[in-house]
Write an enzyme that holds these catalytic residues in place. Structure first.
Site: not given
Length: 429
Positions: A155, A229, A373, A401
């Site tokens: 993540h 990310s 984004d 995002h």
């Protein structure tokens, strides 16, 4: 003709609004500079009184870093390089300068007085359990149609494994679920994973925990990587180290900036520019530039997350809280602060070396990025492709995002399945 006129008008409007906000930016961040310097002194007194020892911060001059022959264990220059016109003035005459960061106290306490000490935040750490939390989904025994494959999901910043288990996992086909082992990891310092206060949360720290808790724990000889990310940077580092084992890499909204001198400060100034608008960028800049203001925010939000969750459940008819809200509180200031600076900012100078290694190994890299984004602009992915020329960039229109995954979960799951199936013949060990 009309379209170009509209675009020119929009650019002029943006420039005009930017010029109007410039004085406000100066005033707000001038005040935050002063406030952060004052909080430094206040926290020194509070830490000394409540814990018997002053917690080190980065307001002083740069101390000696840890030995780091490969750079992955290095402290980012952004920790000390953040400009503050008041910091030195406030500390003049204050007895005992800030301790060197290399002496950051671990002691016997797992969390500071300003961190949450509930069971969900420190569970197992007192017993010496330092392995990451991993949500594992395995095929049912006897139902596999072919040898099972492995996928590791990482993540992003201020998130957790829930990003994958709540969105992608439910949308994978039954065939995939029967033939793939899925590992959704809570990175060190986030979600339900340990949050040790004596860790600097460098790239090396994150890699070692993934190796210990996933690769060695489950005996993975080959695997796919999927990351979002900040997790993209860790995924590239992990893939470069295990280039003979990685089959594919899927990066979602990677915050990539070319490696060069001063790359860490460039990343900080781009991803967390000091601006009051838009609100998301303002929050990011405050939490990234101001160590002690950020600690205050974590004290009121993260330390008291149970209270906020109770309030949200009472005000929400369905009594369900979005996993993203929960994830925002599942970290300590120490873990988030150091991961931001040592991985996202400090890791920038390592990325080109990792990409060179992956290009030599011929590993397939697929990138997904939304054209709206504002956290990690789509230029990040285009710059990454310039370095890894064989990478594929998939631009998703009208996605930001978060909505690069959220709102298009099924479509993204299908994209992953297509990527994995196209490399099923590749043998890695």
């Amino acid at each position: 003709m009309g379209s170009s006129s509209i675009q020119s008008g929009n650019l002029l409007l943006i420039k005009f609004l930017t010029s109007l906000l410039a004085p406000l930016n100066f005033i707000v961040f001038f005040f935050l500079d002063f406030f952060d310097a004052i909080l430094c002194v206040i926290y020194r007194y509070l830490d000394q009184f409540l814990e018997g020892k002053v917690t080190a911060c980065y307001c002083g001059s740069r101390g000696d870093e840890r030995e780091n022959p490969d750079g992955e264990n290095e402290l980012s220059e952004t920790l000390y390089g953040r400009r503050n016109v008041f910091r030195r003035i406030v500390l003049i005459g204050f007895s005992g300068r800030c301790e060197d960061s290399g002496k950051m106290n671990g002691g016997s306490m797992w969390n500071r007085w300003s961190d949450c000490g509930c069971s969900s935040c420190v569970d197992g750490m007192e017993n010496g359990n330092q392995k990451l939390y991993v949500d594992v989904r395995q095929p049912a025994q006897g139902r596999r149609e072919k040898p099972e494959e492995n996928v590791i999901f990482l993540h992003g910043f201020l998130s957790s494994s829930s990003l994958w288990t709540e969105t992608v996992f439910p949308n994978l086909s039954e065939t995939t679920k029967q033939n793939y082992r899925l590992f959704a990891v809570d990175l060190l310092g986030f979600g339900r994973s340990p949050k040790p206060r004596d860790s600097f949360y460098t790239m090396k720290d994150h890699l070692e925990k993934i190796e210990e808790s996933v690769i060695r724990q489950f005996g993975l000889n080959s695997f796919h990587l999927v990351a979002h990310s900040m997790g993209c940077l860790i995924a590239l580092a992990l893939a470069a180290k295990y280039s003979k084992s990685v089959k594919t890499i899927t990066l979602v909204a990677p915050p990539y900036f070319p490696s060069k001198d001063g790359a860490a400060m460039t990343v900080l100034e781009n991803l967390a520019a000091k601006r009051v608008w838009p609100p998301l960028l303002f929050g990011s800049s405050v939490m990234s530039w101001y160590e002690h203001v950020g600690r205050c925010a974590c004290f009121f939000i993260c330390r008291n997350h149970r209270i906020w969750e109770w309030i949200l459940r009472r005000t929400n008819r369905r009594r369900n809280i979005d996993f993203r809200v929960i994830d925002l509180t599942k970290h300590t200031h120490h873990s988030a602060w150091h991961s931001m600076h040592n991985v996202i900012c400090g890791g920038a100078k390592l990325m080109d070396g990792y990409l060179d290694e992956l290009t030599k190994a011929g590993i397939k890299i697929d990138i997904y990025h939304g054209n709206r984004d504002v956290v990690a602009p789509i230029e990040c992915s285009y710059n990454l492709k310039k370095k890894a020329v064989d990478a594929t960039v998939n631009m998703v229109r009208n996605a930001n995002h978060q909505t690069i995954i959220l709102g298009r979960e099924r479509e993204f799951a299908q994209d992953l399945e297509s990527t994995w199936s196209n490399t099923a013949h590749i043998e890695r060990s």
